[in-house]
Structure formats: C-alpha cells, structure tokens
Design a protein around this motif. Sequence first.
Motif, mmCIF file in Angstrom:
data_model
loop_
_atom_site.group_PDB
_atom_site.id
_atom_site.type_symbol
_atom_site.label_atom_id
_atom_site.label_comp_id
_atom_site.label_asym_id
_atom_site.label_seq_id
_atom_site.Cartn_x
_atom_site.Cartn_y
_atom_site.Cartn_z
ATOM 1 N N GLN A 481 -6.813 -3.911 -2.659
ATOM 2 C CA GLN A 481 -5.793 -2.867 -2.757
ATOM 3 C C GLN A 481 -5.901 -2.091 -4.066
ATOM 4 O OE1 GLN A 481 -2.244 -5.224 -2.183
ATOM 5 N NE2 GLN A 481 -2.054 -4.623 -0.014
ATOM 6 N N VAL A 489 -2.698 -3.325 3.881
ATOM 7 C CA VAL A 489 -1.320 -3.816 3.868
ATOM 8 C C VAL A 489 -1.369 -5.329 4.057
ATOM 9 C CG1 VAL A 489 0.952 -3.748 4.943
ATOM 10 C CG2 VAL A 489 -0.451 -1.676 4.866
ATOM 11 N N ASP A 506 2.780 -1.844 0.521
ATOM 12 C CA ASP A 506 1.482 -2.476 0.767
ATOM 13 C C ASP A 506 1.554 -4.002 0.763
ATOM 14 O OD1 ASP A 506 1.878 -2.934 -1.897
ATOM 15 O OD2 ASP A 506 0.160 -1.769 -2.586
#
Length: 577
Positions: A481, A489, A506
């Motif tokens: 991420q 996510v 997320d």
Amino acid sequence: LLTDLAGIEPRTVDIPFYSTVTGEQIDTSALDADYWYRNLREPVLFDQTARLLLASGGDPVFVEISPHPVLTPALEEHETGVVTGTLRRDHGTPAEFLAAAARLFVAGVPVRWPSPDAEPVVLPAYPFQRTRFWLAGGAGDVSAAGLDSVDHPLLGAAVEVGEQRVLTGRLSLATHPWLADHSVLGTVLLPATAFVELVVRAAGAAVEELVLEAPLVLPADGAVDVQVVVGEPDETGRRTVDVRSRTDGWVRHATGTVSGKPVAGQELTQWPPAGAEPVTGLYDTLAAAGYEYGPAFQAVQAVWRRGDEVFAEVTVADAARFSVHPALLDAALQPLALLAGTEGDVRLPFSLGGIAVHRTGVTSARVRLTEVRPGTYAVHLADRSGEPVATIEALTTRPMAERGPLYALDWIPLTPGEGALGDAVVSPGSVTEALAAVQDFLAGPGERLVVRTRGAVAVVPGDRVSDPEASAVWGLVRSAQSEHPGRFVLVDADELPDGLSVGDEDQVAVRSGAVYVPRLVRCAPEAFDGRLTQAGTGSLDDLAFRPYEQAPLGPRDVRVAVRAAGLNFRDVLIALG
C-alpha cells in the motif's frame, strides 16, 4: 505459637535480664510460651527498658546484635554510654564484626580476642545446604569455581579469558537499597556514575571514552545480573570495555575505551572559591524538572556559582571499597542543572571522556563544574585538603525524548459509504500466496485489489490476534500500500457483509457485522504508567508467537520477530540489509 513452645522449660540465669515486654528486670524462668506470645502481641517497651538500664548505674554498654542497626539510633539519642551494632546491611563481613568489637575494646570493654592457636569449630550441616560459587555481589571465596574474588560492593567475581577480563555481579534493590533513591520520572535507574564505577574498577586504568547506550532499569522485585568485559589490548595498548545486564537476555548499556593515557587532576585548595555566590534550593529545582533523589543521593551540602563555573561540596556516609561512590559522583554532577538549565526535559549523561580516579574511598569532596563546549562539561573532584580525587574531562548530556501529547491506535466504527469494494477479492493463506497475488495484480490492468484476512488484527475489547500468518500477510500488504497508494484494501473479517463498501479506506475490520477503521486518537496520560522504557532489551517475552520460535529454518530462511507498532515488512527488510 503457644502450642509449638509449650514444651519449653526456661531456667534462671546469672546475667540480669531486662524485658521489653514488661519494661523491668525479670527472672528468665518466666520466658515460657505465654511470654513469647505476649512478646508478639503487646507494645515493645524499648525506651522504658533502656531508661531503666541507664538509671541502674555504672557505665552502660549497648550492643545491638542484628544484621543491620535498627535500635542503635534510638539509644544514641540518650547521649550516654557506649552504643554499637555488630553488622550492617551490605557490609555483613567478619571485618565489620571485628570493627564493632574494636569499638567496644577502645571504650574499655573487655573483649576476648581469638587466640592464634585456636581452631575453628566445624558447624553441623543442615538440610538443603548449598555452596555459592557465583556471587551476587561482594567479596567471597569463589576460587573453587576457578574465579577470582572481587572486593567491591557491586561486583563479586572475575575471570581471565586470555588477555580479556570479565567481572560479574548482581544488583537488586534488596541487596543495594540505596539505589532506590535514584529515580527519574518515576523509574528507578542505575545511575550513570555506577557505570563509571564499574568500568573504572574493572579496567584499573584511566577511561578514554565511555558511551551510555541504554538505561538500566532496576526492577522492584528480583535482581539483575551485571557483566563488565574488558577486551584484549590492541597494537596501541587500548582495550574496549562493555557493561551488560541480564534479566531475560543480555543487553549492552555502556561501551568504551580504556588506555594508559594519564588524565591530570585539578587541585581545589581555595575554598570556597573567591567571588563565588551561594546557591540555594537545588533539590527543589531538580525535583520540579523530574529528578527524584532520595536521601542516599541528596549528598550536595552546599553550592556556589561564579559566572559559568559551579562549585559544590558533596558528602556520603560510607565509601569503603568503592573507587568513587556512585552517589558521591552523582551528587557532584547534580549542580550541572544550573549550567544546562532545567527547562524542558530531563537531561541524562550520554558520553564521558578522560575519566580518572586519583584517590579512592573518599566520603567528602569539593567539586568544580565548567562548560567546555555547549552541552559538554568538565568535572573535577578534590578532597577536603584540595588534592585531586577524580576527573571527567568531558561529560556530554542529552535530553530525554520530548514528552508531548500521547497518541494510540484505535479502531472506530465506520458508516459504510457507496461504491464498489474492489475489482477482486483474494484470501491468501500464507505470505507466499499473498506476495504472488500482489505481484500478479500489479502486473495486470486491475485498479483495486481487496486482500481478506481472518484474525490478523485486534479490534474490539476482548479481541486478539488469532492467526500469526494472517498478521504477516497484513504487514506485507501494508508495504504494498505504501508503494502503490490506492490499489490495495485490507479487510479482516470472518464473513464479508453483503454490499460492503469502504469508500477511500484502505484498512478495515468487520466484527459482528460492524465495520471498523484504524485511527490515531489522543490518550489521557493516565492510560500510560509514565515509566521509562528500556530500549533494546533483546527480549521477546511479550511475543505471542511462541510455537513459531521452534519451527525449523531452511538454508535461506531468516526468522524475524517484531514487537513494535507501526512497522511494516519493508522496514524490517531494510533493517536486515
């Protein structure tokens, strides 16, 4: 007690017996079970009995036979007769006992000294008898274990390993209660001056440099093993020196260099110094800043200041067997607050250079403190005649971490918004599967991948991390991420609710149908205990993944254990190089 002592039949003796139960002289035939029962239940008439003895005439002599004087101070208040103990805490040696006998002897009390021809009586053994070879502190016979005895209050034994020397000891607030009087922000720390004492004693020479890497927190219960290692000399004659402690694992607290380079002392013959102005209220100033000194460390008797110089007189009760008593040297450093200032955070010694002891066992000293450069000070100690006692050419201090607002990670409920959860959902069972899924997704056209785990994070009260493998997947995806914002996510849930949407979040967790997201929240100070934390303990005692510690490693495997919030796998890999 009445039952256990019922069979005792006391008899009358020739020596007069004064009872603190009755407050009068009594016949010892009355010392039956009922007497000792009363002895535990009724007030101790010690002062009344002492006054009766003093009024009986003659030159009274009081000897308190105990491991540490408790009654002696009360007797000394009467200012009459001879008063002495037999032993003292941390000084319970034959020499201390003989010193007590000598005090009686010089006061005119007959003492039956041991005859040179007398042979000691072998005492009978007792159940569970044991012999200590590794001392907890203090001198003793450890030769049977191939060790050398060390006559030092903080060290007990030494061993030579080639040209390397290792000294060991054990510290606790039970055996060294005076250390409890050195506290910073509510935590009892071994003073930096104790590290100096350990290194000076182990090295037997001037210390070129000493860097303090981590504080040594002394536990309220239990003991800490201490080890001082003096390395082999290099081609210049210098030796390294390390100080470590062990509770669960070994931690290095200080490291330095010892050399034969002489360090000059400084005489302080003119006293008090001309032009120096008295300073008062030192300990009130230090307490307000967070330094918490008990009686043993409140050794500063007087302070003066002259421009950028600070002078002080410091005194401790007993410095026997120390090079420089840590409380005496610590007190010598305490007035540095007048030069460094006490605004903001507490400052602690960080590095010391040019350390030398010119005279050992001193109980009183004159002190001169000067700033040699910003944040670094020269420290000179001299005895009452002005002759040098100890020198620190350069002492550098550093502030502790700034104490700002406190924050913690918390999971708060989220009101689901509109929008799709993601292009695809995967539920990897291992880090390897997760890595493959992430790499495949990044190579394709998808815009958002949902990685689902179960039991990877603790969210609500009573929740816990139940699957270490899932937690590892969580960490891996967090790294992805940070490198590819908006494309992944993380969802931790046993079941995904129908129509779940998380908007721009997320990281989410689902518990009993409710959706939670992580947020930093301000914590009340009382949520923390306020104590210092000891960095680098080398211990993983709080790690819940014990079964995985025993898992076999392959030829290319590395076992990584992380016990810090906010780290992701990229951080760990960077740390591993």
